[in-house]
Design a protein around this motif. Structure first.
Motif, mmCIF file in Angstrom:
data_model
loop_
_atom_site.group_PDB
_atom_site.id
_atom_site.type_symbol
_atom_site.label_atom_id
_atom_site.label_comp_id
_atom_site.label_asym_id
_atom_site.label_seq_id
_atom_site.Cartn_x
_atom_site.Cartn_y
_atom_site.Cartn_z
ATOM 1 N N ARG A 86 -7.142 1.446 -6.133
ATOM 2 C CA ARG A 86 -7.238 2.595 -5.233
ATOM 3 C C ARG A 86 -8.409 2.445 -4.276
ATOM 4 N N PHE A 87 -8.134 2.585 -2.984
ATOM 5 C CA PHE A 87 -9.171 2.560 -1.943
ATOM 6 C C PHE A 87 -9.310 3.968 -1.378
ATOM 7 N N GLU A 88 -10.551 4.420 -1.263
ATOM 8 C CA GLU A 88 -10.808 5.763 -0.748
ATOM 9 C C GLU A 88 -11.670 5.674 0.494
ATOM 10 N N GLU A 89 -11.294 6.443 1.488
ATOM 11 C CA GLU A 89 -12.040 6.482 2.753
ATOM 12 C C GLU A 89 -13.231 7.417 2.614
ATOM 13 N N THR B 195 0.847 -1.197 0.000
ATOM 14 C CA THR B 195 0.000 0.000 0.000
ATOM 15 C C THR B 195 0.878 1.240 0.000
ATOM 16 N N MET B 196 0.402 2.281 -0.685
ATOM 17 C CA MET B 196 1.069 3.578 -0.651
ATOM 18 C C MET B 196 0.013 4.639 -0.353
ATOM 19 N N ARG B 197 0.232 5.360 0.725
ATOM 20 C CA ARG B 197 -0.718 6.383 1.163
ATOM 21 C C ARG B 197 -0.395 7.726 0.508
ATOM 22 N N PRO B 198 -1.340 8.684 0.581
ATOM 23 C CA PRO B 198 -1.116 9.990 -0.055
ATOM 24 C C PRO B 198 0.152 10.695 0.408
ATOM 25 N N ILE C 5 -5.167 -3.848 8.685
ATOM 26 C CA ILE C 5 -4.961 -2.625 7.904
ATOM 27 C C ILE C 5 -5.242 -1.426 8.808
ATOM 28 N N PRO C 6 -4.262 -0.577 9.040
ATOM 29 C CA PRO C 6 -4.502 0.592 9.908
ATOM 30 C C PRO C 6 -5.381 1.635 9.226
ATOM 31 N N GLU C 7 -6.062 2.416 10.051
ATOM 32 C CA GLU C 7 -6.852 3.532 9.540
ATOM 33 C C GLU C 7 -5.916 4.692 9.175
ATOM 34 N N PRO C 8 -6.332 5.579 8.269
ATOM 35 C CA PRO C 8 -7.532 5.482 7.432
ATOM 36 C C PRO C 8 -7.287 4.566 6.240
ATOM 37 N N HIS C 9 -8.358 4.073 5.648
ATOM 38 C CA HIS C 9 -8.245 3.174 4.506
ATOM 39 C C HIS C 9 -8.266 3.978 3.210
ATOM 40 N N ALA C 10 -7.301 4.853 3.080
ATOM 41 C CA ALA C 10 -7.159 5.676 1.879
ATOM 42 C C ALA C 10 -5.747 5.463 1.344
ATOM 43 N N PHE C 11 -5.617 4.662 0.291
ATOM 44 C CA PHE C 11 -4.307 4.321 -0.254
ATOM 45 C C PHE C 11 -4.481 3.626 -1.596
#
Length: 417
Positions: free
Chosen positions: A266-269, A221-224, A246-252
């Motif tokens: 891509r997963f968006e919270e 995973t790569m976060r913003p 999977i740690p929060e937030p689930h945006a990655f």
């Protein structure tokens, strides 16, 4: 300096804040009113024809029940017809809460009347005509059960379109684009975040149900902010699951490697209204009226049967007192919840904390926040941000776009030198 909240999206937006399935709830309520109205007329006419004052009395009681439901139905109809009326600055979404508050007051009065009459009968017993009273109570219970069944859905499911943004999610009200279908050389595979009552983990499986390789490369995973994390996979019954949570937030962006090929997903919270924020208090009030009547009917039947079997005439008024207490408790809860909405109290402290966290992540300061409920599943917010950066209102509007229940957002930006 204050930056105005500009842009086409900010200037032109809908003020329709009705709950999901509003029209279906309206139809169900009218259906129950017709059922109660028919029952009321049958009881009054039958009582007059056969000389039963008990039947007439129950028919008149049914009229109060139908009247309370009529209030809910008219609120649904009025809110729908005037949803686009500009005279309502924040739409008509709160009309159901106003109707629910009024119904709660009526319920409280009914509880007081039942309690007063029951106490009076303990000290001044009256003769009970068991042959008439028990069948009438059973008939009333049957009507209430049918009404509750109809109001709760009648066995069907809502596939219509509503205006709400309320969705159920297992993990603390969060919503995600949780399921991705990935086309590979070996067929379609599904990557999802599974968190149904368990800590969130990746799951990878074949779309057609065929077995995947027991060994697979880790999911990265790569976060913003550029942070990367590897998730080792292990074989389960028909799928692969990540070992770590999977740690929060689930945006990655999650990258899957299959047969030396990389597939990004891509997963968006998203944050949705949940719990009391999404509750339709108009329908809740209608259901409580029906449940209150049903509860009293059960207690009355039990009291009458015991009174007839053992001569305990005091059981009938005791059942009335218990029923009054139950109705008063439900009424209090409804008054408390709808009153808070009508007074624009903060409907979701957790949501307010997340809004503050989202704004202040990069060192800005949330100077002021107003959060209130506009209707079932819809929230309004006014935020004032103090920043030293060259950010405008649209920047913060984009930052807060994941809060899907924010149906009306006003942003004020104050720049400090």
């Amino acid at each position: 300096m204050i930056e105005p909240n500009h842009g086409a999206a900010a200037a032109f937006h809908s003020h329709v804040f009705l709950g999901k399935g509003h029209e279906r709830s309206e139809r169900k309520t009218w259906t129950v009113i017709w059922l109660c109205g028919a029952m009321m007329i049958a009881e009054i006419v039958g009582g007059l024809l056969f000389g039963s004052i008990a039947l007439v009395a129950d028919g008149l009681h049914m009229s109060t029940h139908a009247g309370a439901l009529l209030l809910a139905a008219l609120a649904y109809t009025y809110a729908r017809k005037h949803a686009e009326n500009p005279a309502f600055t924040f739409g008509t979404g709160k009309l159901g809460d106003l109707a629910g508050f009024t119904s709660a007051i009526v319920l409280a009065m009914i509880a007081l009347l039942i309690g007063y009459e029951s106490v009076a009968r303990i000290f001044s017993p009256v003769p009970i005509h068991f042959a008439e009273a028990i069948p009438i109570a059973c008939l009333g219970l049957a009507v209430n059960v049918a009404s509750a069944w109809l109001l709760s859905g009648g066995g069907d499911h809502d596939h219509g379109h509503g205006h709400g943004h309320s969705h159920g999610h297992a993990h603390e009200g969060h919503g995600h684009d949780e399921r991705h279908e990935i086309a590979t050389s070996d067929g379609i595979v599904v990557l999802e975040i599974f968190e149904d009552g368990v800590p969130p983990r990746f799951r990878l499986r074949a779309a057609d149900g065929s077995a995947l390789l027991a060994q697979a490369s880790p999911i990265e995973t790569m976060r913003p902010d550029g942070t990367r994390q590897l998730f080792e996979m292990r074989a389960r019954d028909g799928f692969l699951e990540s070992i770590d949570e999977i740690p929060e937030p689930h945006a990655f962006t999650a990258t899957v490697r299959i047969d030396e090929q990389s597939y990004p997903a891509r997963f968006e919270e998203h944050e949705h209204a949940h719990g009391s924020t999404a509750r339709d208090n108009n329908m809740r009030a209608a259901v409580i009226h029906v449940m209150a009547d049903a509860a009293v009917s059960v207690l009355v039947i039990a009291g009458l049967l015991l009174a007839r079997a053992f001569g305990w005439l005091w059981m009938d008024p005791l059942a009335g007192i218990i029923g009054a207490g139950v109705i008063a408790s439900w009424s209090y809860g409804l008054i408390r919840d709808t009153g808070a909405i009508l007074l624009d109290m903060n409907p979701d402290k957790g949501m307010a904390d997340k809004l503050r966290e989202a704004v202040e992540t990069e060192g800005d300061t949330l100077a002021d926040l107003h959060l209130w409920r506009l209707g079932p599943g819809h929230l309004g917010a006014i935020i004032s941000v103090v920043t030293s950066k060259a950010h405008d209102a649209d920047y913060y509007r984009t930052r807060l776009a994941r809060f899907k229940s924010l149906s009306h957002l006003t942003v004020e930006v104050l720049h400090r030198s």
